[in-house]
Design a protein around this motif. Structure first.
Motif, PDB file in Angstrom:
ATOM      1  N   SER A  84      -7.250  53.058  28.191  1.00  7.08           N
ATOM      2  CA  SER A  84      -6.088  53.938  27.994  1.00  7.08           C
ATOM      3  C   SER A  84      -5.911  54.909  29.169  1.00  7.08           C
ATOM      4  CB  SER A  84      -6.182  54.688  26.667  1.00  7.08           C
ATOM      5  OG  SER A  84      -7.234  55.622  26.698  1.00  7.08           O
ATOM      6  N   ASP A  88      -2.297  54.850  30.787  1.00  8.52           N
ATOM      7  CA  ASP A  88      -1.513  56.097  30.831  1.00  8.52           C
ATOM      8  C   ASP A  88      -1.074  56.416  32.258  1.00  8.52           C
ATOM      9  OD1 ASP A  88      -1.687  56.478  28.124  1.00  8.52           O
ATOM     10  OD2 ASP A  88      -3.146  58.118  28.195  1.00  8.52           O
ATOM     11  N   SER A  92       2.820  56.481  33.495  1.00 13.22           N
ATOM     12  CA  SER A  92       3.332  57.776  33.959  1.00 13.22           C
ATOM     13  C   SER A  92       4.039  57.692  35.305  1.00 13.22           C
ATOM     14  CB  SER A  92       2.183  58.786  34.076  1.00 13.22           C
ATOM     15  OG  SER A  92       1.531  58.936  32.838  1.00 13.22           O
ATOM     16  N   GLN A  98       7.373  64.802  31.554  1.00 13.02           N
ATOM     17  CA  GLN A  98       6.935  64.503  30.179  1.00 13.02           C
ATOM     18  C   GLN A  98       7.069  65.686  29.246  1.00 13.02           C
ATOM     19  OE1 GLN A  98       5.980  61.385  29.185  1.00 13.02           O
ATOM     20  NE2 GLN A  98       6.901  61.137  31.175  1.00 13.02           N
ATOM     21  N   ASN A 231     -11.262  63.086  33.078  1.00 13.55           N
ATOM     22  CA  ASN A 231     -11.376  62.320  31.835  1.00 13.55           C
ATOM     23  C   ASN A 231     -12.831  62.143  31.417  1.00 13.55           C
ATOM     24  OD1 ASN A 231      -8.463  61.507  31.280  1.00 13.55           O
ATOM     25  ND2 ASN A 231      -8.717  60.946  33.427  1.00 13.55           N
ATOM     26  N   VAL A 305       1.648  60.951  30.782  1.00 16.38           N
ATOM     27  CA  VAL A 305       1.858  60.730  29.354  1.00 16.38           C
ATOM     28  C   VAL A 305       0.596  61.088  28.578  1.00 16.38           C
ATOM     29  CG1 VAL A 305       3.587  58.890  29.619  1.00 16.38           C
ATOM     30  CG2 VAL A 305       1.177  58.278  29.490  1.00 16.38           C
ATOM     31  N   ASN A 306       0.802  61.456  27.329  1.00 14.18           N
ATOM     32  CA  ASN A 306      -0.295  61.836  26.433  1.00 14.18           C
ATOM     33  C   ASN A 306      -1.147  62.969  27.002  1.00 14.18           C
ATOM     34  OD1 ASN A 306       0.452  59.744  24.657  1.00 14.18           O
ATOM     35  ND2 ASN A 306      -0.674  58.272  25.899  1.00 14.18           N
ATOM     36  N   ARG A 308      -2.318  63.233  29.821  1.00 21.13           N
ATOM     37  CA  ARG A 308      -3.381  62.671  30.672  1.00 21.13           C
ATOM     38  C   ARG A 308      -3.454  63.387  32.008  1.00 21.13           C
ATOM     39  NH1 ARG A 308      -7.348  60.025  29.162  1.00 21.13           N
ATOM     40  NH2 ARG A 308      -6.113  58.471  28.034  1.00 21.13           N
TER      41      ARG A 308
END
Length: 327
Positions: A84, A88, A92, A98, A231, A305-306, A308
């Motif tokens: 992911s 992502d 993006s 976003q 991350n 996105v999300n 990230r």
């Protein structure tokens, strides 16, 4: 009949580069003959700083334009979380600002906008990246030791579309010819030059000091404490830096006659021209001024996105002939 092309990778003497910054830098060229594909940009990640060239010349060839489907082949074992992170990032690239991202935080799509300058200068359409199919090869169909030519074989098997890009991502247990020693990843194309591929390996256990800096101590040169990975995955966060840089090189120089400087078989491209630079004020061993997440202490320079967060390499801006950073 086999078409003979050259595999090439540019190997830098890291210790010399780190310690003799500013002096003439030796480039050692390794040419490995291959019967299949043309391997172009090689991405190096270490505490390297190369003064940027004054320009990247357009060699009047193809650059990727319009909608570009990107498919991913996961070779080996990757967790869903790791998958992911990459998905992502790709999603993006071509998305506008976003929701939930503070407008003051640079976005991943803002980073990609530098690509539009290359497209415009070449009279081409903007490059818009679309995440296409993802396939997994968890049982290592070609084994855990791969030759460079087998990367093309894997990319071909994953069913690329014309004009697309196949991302071949190898896990931490896979040894790829030349990995670490002469690069952290590379890009190339099929022999008919219809589609391109990018290969990046997970360096977590093999050479994080070379391929996951600044999230790991560099092997050579000035030693500063490593930064916290956005991350919380040194190997994957290092892969994002390499994927980002090689994708920029692939779009602007997919078949060896686009934008680059220097020798054709060891070109400096959109991102490799700015190696080691992530924020303003970068110098050998120092990635530059970055944003820091107050909760995790992680360093980053873009968000997508999300929510990230990731760290992306500087890109050579053809309109200003300088390395452009997000922060």
């Amino acid at each position: 009949m086999l078409h003979h092309h050259h595999h090439s990778s540019l190997s830098l003497s890291l210790s010399q580069m780190a310690f003799f910054n500013g002096m003439k830098i030796p480039f050692y060229l390794f040419l490995i003959a291959s019967s299949i594909d043309l391997c172009l940009g090689v991405r190096h990640l270490a505490s390297l700083y190369v003064p940027p060239p004054t320009l990247l010349t357009y060699h009047k060839g193809a650059i990727l334009e319009g909608e570009i489907p990107i498919s991913i082949l996961w070779y080996g074992r990757f967790t869903n979380t790791q998958k992911s992170i990459v998905a992502d990032f790709i999603l993006s690239l071509s998305l506008p600002q976003q929701k939930g991202v503070s407008p003051t935080t640079p976005s991943i799509s803002q980073w990609w906008e530098t690509m539009n300058k290359y497209s415009e200068m070449a009279g081409k359409k903007k490059a818009q990246v679309i995440l296409s199919v993802q396939t997994s090869d968890e049982n290592y169909s070609l084994g855990k030791t791969l030759k460079r030519s087998q990367i093309l074989e894997l990319a071909t098997k994953s069913g690329p579309r014309p004009v697309g890009v196949v991302l071949v991502l190898t896990d931490k247990d896979v040894a790829v010819e030349g990995f670490c020693m002469s690069g952290c990843g590379s890009h190339g194309s099929d022999s008919d030059k219809r589609w391109a591929f990018v290969w990046v390996g997970n360096s977590e256990t093999q050479c994080p000091g070379q391929c996951a800096w600044p999230f790991h101590q560099p092997i050579y040169g000035p030693q500063s404490p490593p930064l916290v990975a956005p991350n919380d995955d040194v190997g994957l966060d290092g892969m994002i830096v390499n994927i980002a840089g090689l994708l920029a090189g692939t779009v602007t120089n997919p078949f060896g006659n686009g934008y680059f400087q220097g020798p054709e078989d060891a070109p400096l491209e959109a991102a490799s021209a700015c190696a080691g630079v992530y924020g303003k004020g970068a110098y050998p061993g120092y990635a530059g001024e970055l944003l820091v997440d107050l909760n995790s202490g992680a360093s980053y320079n873009a968000q997508g996105v999300n929510g990230r967060k990731c760290l992306l390499p500087a890109l050579f801006d053809p309109s200003t002939s300088s390395c452009s950073t997000l922060v």
